[in-house]
Design an enzyme around this catalytic site. Sequence first.
Site, PDB file in Angstrom:
ATOM      1  N   THR A  17       0.811  -1.226   0.000  1.00 25.97           N
ATOM      2  CA  THR A  17       0.000   0.000   0.000  1.00 25.97           C
ATOM      3  C   THR A  17       0.842   1.272   0.000  1.00 25.97           C
ATOM      4  O   THR A  17       0.293   2.373  -0.030  1.00 25.97           O
ATOM      5  CB  THR A  17      -0.940   0.025   1.222  1.00 25.97           C
ATOM      6  OG1 THR A  17      -0.159  -0.023   2.427  1.00 25.97           O
ATOM      7  CG2 THR A  17      -1.898  -1.163   1.189  1.00 25.97           C
ATOM      8  N   ILE A  96      13.581  -5.750  -3.234  1.00 26.33           N
ATOM      9  CA  ILE A  96      13.913  -4.672  -4.163  1.00 26.33           C
ATOM     10  C   ILE A  96      14.648  -3.540  -3.445  1.00 26.33           C
ATOM     11  O   ILE A  96      15.460  -2.836  -4.036  1.00 26.33           O
ATOM     12  CB  ILE A  96      12.629  -4.120  -4.817  1.00 26.33           C
ATOM     13  CG1 ILE A  96      11.797  -5.261  -5.430  1.00 26.33           C
ATOM     14  CG2 ILE A  96      12.958  -3.076  -5.870  1.00 26.33           C
ATOM     15  CD1 ILE A  96      12.517  -6.058  -6.494  1.00 26.33           C
ATOM     16  N   THR A  97      14.399  -3.375  -2.180  1.00 28.88           N
ATOM     17  CA  THR A  97      14.874  -2.230  -1.401  1.00 28.88           C
ATOM     18  C   THR A  97      16.388  -2.057  -1.452  1.00 28.88           C
ATOM     19  O   THR A  97      17.149  -3.014  -1.293  1.00 28.88           O
ATOM     20  CB  THR A  97      14.443  -2.391   0.061  1.00 28.88           C
ATOM     21  OG1 THR A  97      13.034  -2.590   0.124  1.00 28.88           O
ATOM     22  CG2 THR A  97      14.805  -1.153   0.871  1.00 28.88           C
ATOM     23  N   GLU A  98      16.810  -0.807  -1.630  1.00 30.10           N
ATOM     24  CA  GLU A  98      18.222  -0.441  -1.580  1.00 30.10           C
ATOM     25  C   GLU A  98      18.553   0.114  -0.194  1.00 30.10           C
ATOM     26  O   GLU A  98      17.712   0.699   0.466  1.00 30.10           O
ATOM     27  CB  GLU A  98      18.512   0.627  -2.638  1.00 30.10           C
ATOM     28  CG  GLU A  98      19.954   1.080  -2.710  1.00 30.10           C
ATOM     29  CD  GLU A  98      20.214   2.073  -3.819  1.00 30.10           C
ATOM     30  OE1 GLU A  98      21.378   2.482  -3.983  1.00 30.10           O
ATOM     31  OE2 GLU A  98      19.243   2.449  -4.521  1.00 30.10           O
ATOM     32  N   TYR A 159      18.251  -4.228 -18.711  1.00 30.22           N
ATOM     33  CA  TYR A 159      17.205  -3.841 -19.649  1.00 30.22           C
ATOM     34  C   TYR A 159      17.783  -3.586 -21.035  1.00 30.22           C
ATOM     35  O   TYR A 159      17.176  -3.946 -22.057  1.00 30.22           O
ATOM     36  CB  TYR A 159      16.482  -2.579 -19.163  1.00 30.22           C
ATOM     37  CG  TYR A 159      16.052  -2.589 -17.713  1.00 30.22           C
ATOM     38  CD1 TYR A 159      15.801  -3.793 -17.055  1.00 30.22           C
ATOM     39  CD2 TYR A 159      15.905  -1.407 -16.995  1.00 30.22           C
ATOM     40  CE1 TYR A 159      15.418  -3.801 -15.719  1.00 30.22           C
ATOM     41  CE2 TYR A 159      15.516  -1.410 -15.667  1.00 30.22           C
ATOM     42  CZ  TYR A 159      15.287  -2.613 -15.029  1.00 30.22           C
ATOM     43  OH  TYR A 159      14.917  -2.630 -13.715  1.00 30.22           O
ATOM     44  N   GLU A 209      30.047  -6.608 -13.377  1.00 32.08           N
ATOM     45  CA  GLU A 209      30.575  -5.263 -13.194  1.00 32.08           C
ATOM     46  C   GLU A 209      31.767  -5.336 -12.252  1.00 32.08           C
ATOM     47  O   GLU A 209      32.050  -6.384 -11.662  1.00 32.08           O
ATOM     48  CB  GLU A 209      29.508  -4.306 -12.662  1.00 32.08           C
ATOM     49  CG  GLU A 209      28.952  -4.667 -11.303  1.00 32.08           C
ATOM     50  CD  GLU A 209      27.806  -3.759 -10.875  1.00 32.08           C
ATOM     51  OE1 GLU A 209      27.190  -3.124 -11.724  1.00 32.08           O
ATOM     52  OE2 GLU A 209      27.525  -3.708  -9.666  1.00 32.08           O
ATOM     53  N   HIS A 247      26.766   0.937  -7.667  1.00 25.54           N
ATOM     54  CA  HIS A 247      26.402  -0.006  -6.623  1.00 25.54           C
ATOM     55  C   HIS A 247      27.428  -0.009  -5.501  1.00 25.54           C
ATOM     56  O   HIS A 247      28.602   0.261  -5.706  1.00 25.54           O
ATOM     57  CB  HIS A 247      26.300  -1.423  -7.200  1.00 25.54           C
ATOM     58  CG  HIS A 247      25.143  -1.594  -8.114  1.00 25.54           C
ATOM     59  ND1 HIS A 247      25.147  -2.504  -9.157  1.00 25.54           N
ATOM     60  CD2 HIS A 247      23.946  -0.970  -8.174  1.00 25.54           C
ATOM     61  CE1 HIS A 247      23.990  -2.436  -9.804  1.00 25.54           C
ATOM     62  NE2 HIS A 247      23.249  -1.519  -9.212  1.00 25.54           N
TER      63      HIS A 247
END
Length: 291
Positions: A17, A96-98, A159, A209, A247
């Site tokens: 939410t 997903i959280t960074e 992507y 990377e 990153h």
Amino acid sequence: MSILVDKNTRVIVQGATGRDGSFHTRKMKEDGTNIVGGITPGKGGLKLDTIPIFDSVSEAKEATGANASVIFVPAKFASSAIIEASDASIPLIVCITEGVPVLDMVKIYHLVRSRSGVLIGPNCPGLISPGECKIGIMPAPIHRRGSIGVISRSGTLTYEVVNCLSNADMGQSTCIGIGGDPIIGTDYIELLELFEADKNTDAVVLIGEIGGDSEERAAGFIRRKMKKPVVAFVSGRSAPEGKRMGHAGAIISGGQGTAAAKVAAFKAANVAVADTPSEIPGLVARQLERQ
């Protein structure tokens, strides 16, 4: 066929939410994912559109039979969210959280593994098996169903590579962003094993990377164990030593983790290495012709 997720995956969303959670929950559902519930403490009994909201992961799992959870909560709550999903015996957790603290991840890494769970991330775009299931934030329209597996530490570079593959009529079985943090739940080798065993994956594209030694270790595994062709791309070739590039895990330190070292390791394992993402489809095609 695909790995980790398919059309039968039943997904719940922790933080459904919130601003980001609600947006991506709707996108995942639009893209065909079977979203069976959301979790926001204190909002149990409400709905996000037609999706029921629960107060806890355990309650949601009992009510929906969920077998995967995706986490869209602020960084200070993400560690607790992963632990809650693991405590509820959710077999696949995607964070997903960074910004999840490294010390928290040290504990979480071992906790999830001790329970035979799979954690993708944190700080990752998630995964997608085109036409079957998307968990996370990958843009579904650029993907095509097919037989090329994709594993990457980078989100946006994934992507770009996927778009190149799709434009060359090379569809994907499953695409996975493993995350760019120093400690992540699942690494290249574990996913290479799954792709090697997947009868409908014909080749794998590995996007690496700078920083760490995960690509070098993956190259060693490929040399020893992989029969399917692998094509690699390593970003960050011009990165200066000691400077973090995007990153948290993308940093060269003490001369280790350089792009040159990773490229050399792949070439020593007979992995074709692309100089640019646009070269990848051609290299994949040539590798498949040699099979």
